[in-house]
Design an enzyme around this catalytic site. Structure first.
Site, mmCIF file in Angstrom:
data_model
loop_
_atom_site.group_PDB
_atom_site.id
_atom_site.type_symbol
_atom_site.label_atom_id
_atom_site.label_comp_id
_atom_site.label_asym_id
_atom_site.label_seq_id
_atom_site.Cartn_x
_atom_site.Cartn_y
_atom_site.Cartn_z
ATOM 1 C CG ASP A 15 -0.205 5.873 -2.448
ATOM 2 O OD1 ASP A 15 -0.926 5.198 -2.980
ATOM 3 O OD2 ASP A 15 -0.949 6.737 -1.301
ATOM 4 C CG ASP A 31 -2.171 1.132 1.108
ATOM 5 O OD1 ASP A 31 -2.275 1.528 0.190
ATOM 6 O OD2 ASP A 31 -1.933 1.871 2.327
HETATM 7 C C1 IPM Z 1 -5.705 1.215 -1.800
HETATM 8 C C2 IPM Z 1 -6.194 2.389 -0.653
HETATM 9 C C3 IPM Z 1 -6.980 1.048 0.036
HETATM 10 C C4 IPM Z 1 -5.943 0.165 0.855
HETATM 11 C C5 IPM Z 1 -7.998 1.885 1.256
HETATM 12 C C6 IPM Z 1 -8.713 2.750 0.639
HETATM 13 C C7 IPM Z 1 -8.841 0.981 2.136
HETATM 14 O O1 IPM Z 1 -5.270 2.860 -0.004
HETATM 15 O O2 IPM Z 1 -6.167 0.677 -2.511
HETATM 16 O O3 IPM Z 1 -4.150 1.327 -2.006
HETATM 17 O O4 IPM Z 1 -5.267 0.404 1.832
HETATM 18 O O5 IPM Z 1 -5.980 -0.800 0.376
HETATM 19 MG MG MG Z 2 -3.209 3.138 -0.740
#
Ligand code: IPM
Ligand code: MG
Length: 358
Positions: free
Chosen positions: A253, A249
């Site tokens: 990003d 996660d």
């Molecule tokens: C992602 C998002 C989700 C996650 C959230 C919205 C639950 O951040 O898809 O990366 O943490 O998986």
């Molecule tokens: Mg995420």
């Protein structure tokens, strides 16, 4: 004529407007490649909570199970932020991933040649480009381990979340990553925190054991703190990354913003069968919802991944990616990727440009 049923779950915020453009582009692709897409809409997230009190209604899960693929927008928004954790829109997203057993999340971070200038990294750091596939474990780890509230011996409030992985859970997602590395540059970095976490030590052992089946792949192990640093120091060293739910996660990003905008990044969530869930990496961006400002390219590129991974239409998928590149090269940009000298377009126009290009 091949016929495919696609569940469309627009969700909240900018979800509906970007998904609408992806659907329009798919219609254009269908005409060109003699494929018929039957779209059926379902509710998920905040809009589902408002309509029926649950972030993931049973009908939605049923619709998805009866479909060839699922196209999802985004979930969440300030309106639902005060709900308890298990009733939030995000619980719908975790529920659908688990409910469809989609344990491998593919998040390709790629710098489009025409967007080189949009990366926040210094040009000398991105000179060799960036083309990383993050394979994130999606249905296990700390996201799904036991959690709760408790009190300390002194009576102070406390809380816990549990990171737990079994060997088969690690191996099945690592296998997906090894297979992807095979058709790419044959390098796999497995990211963990094995210097501290027992679950990471098991992760590392399981990946190492599986690597015996893939002698042609160069496997390295990296601690997550180092991986976060290496991504901004020398992103070109990475080909495929495989990691846990939470580390994936975070690192996805980070990788996405290096490409210029999170508004460009698609994702595919896969399990053992052909059924997959396709969604942008970005969230619901409630601050710009309904203003024709959102970048629909992540959703459109997610639809391209759907053609490739679930529907077996690789040629059409390449065509969609080329259309995105051509439109960017023509100088059209949504606000998130606009630079001086480019032409600013809205969500609708960007979608239409891509569809026309197909
Ligand atoms: C992602 C998002 C989700 C996650 C959230 C919205 C639950 O951040 O898809 O990366 O943490 O998986
Ligand atoms: Mg995420």
């Amino acid at each position: 004529m091949k016929k495919f049923s696609i569940a469309v779950l627009p969700g909240d915020g900018i979800g509906p407007e970007v998904t609408k453009q992806a659907v329009n582009v798919l219609k254009a692709v269908g005409k060109k490649y003699s494929a018929e897409f039957v779209f059926k809409e379902g509710l998920i997230g905040g809009c589902a909570i408002d309509a029926c009190g649950k972030a993931l209604p049973e009908e939605t899960l049923k619709l998805c199970r009866e479909s060839d693929a699922v196209l999802l927008g985004a979930v969440g928004g300030p309106k639902w932020d005060d709900l308890p954790g298990d009733q939030r829109p995000e619980a719908g997203l975790l529920g659908i991933r688990a409910g469809l057993k989609l344990y491998a999340n593919l998040r390709p971070a790629l710098i489009f040649p025409s967007l080189k200038g949009a990366s926040p990294l210094r040009p000398d750091l991105v000179k060799d480009g960036l083309d990383v596939m993050v394979v994130r474990e999606l249905t296990g780890g700390i996201y799904f381990g036991r959690r709760g509230r408790t009190t300390t011996a002194e009576g102070e409030a406390a809380a816990f979340d549990t990171e737990i992985y079994s060997v088969p859970e690690v191996k099945r997602v690592a296998r997906v990553a090894f297979e992807i590395a095979k058709v790419r540059r044959k390098r796999l970095a497995s990211v963990d925190k094995a210097n501290v976490l027992e679950s990471s030590r098991l992760w590392r052992e399981a990946v190492t054991e599986l690597s015996l089946e893939y002698p042609e792949i160069e496997l390295t192990h990296m601690y997550v703190d180092n991986a976060a640093m290496q991504l901004v120091r020398n992103p070109a060293q990475f080909d495929v990354i495989v990691t846990t739910n939470m580390f994936g996660d975070i690192l996805s990003d980070e990788a996405s913003v290096i490409t210029g905008s999170i508004g460009m990044l698609p994702s595919a969530s896969l399990g053992d069968g052909k059924l997959g869930l396709y969604e942008p990496v970005h969230g619901s961006a409630p601050d710009i919802a309904g203003q024709d400002k959102a970048n629909p390219l992540a959703s459109i590129l997610s639809a391209a991944m759907m053609l490739k991974y679930s529907l077996g239409l690789s040629e059409a998928a390449d065509d969609m990616e080329k259309a995105v590149n051509r439109v960017l090269e023509s100088g059209c940009r949504t606000a998130d990727i606009a630079t001086p000298g480019t032409r600013l377009v809205g969500t609708e126009e960007m979608g239409k440009l891509i569809a026309d290009c197909i």
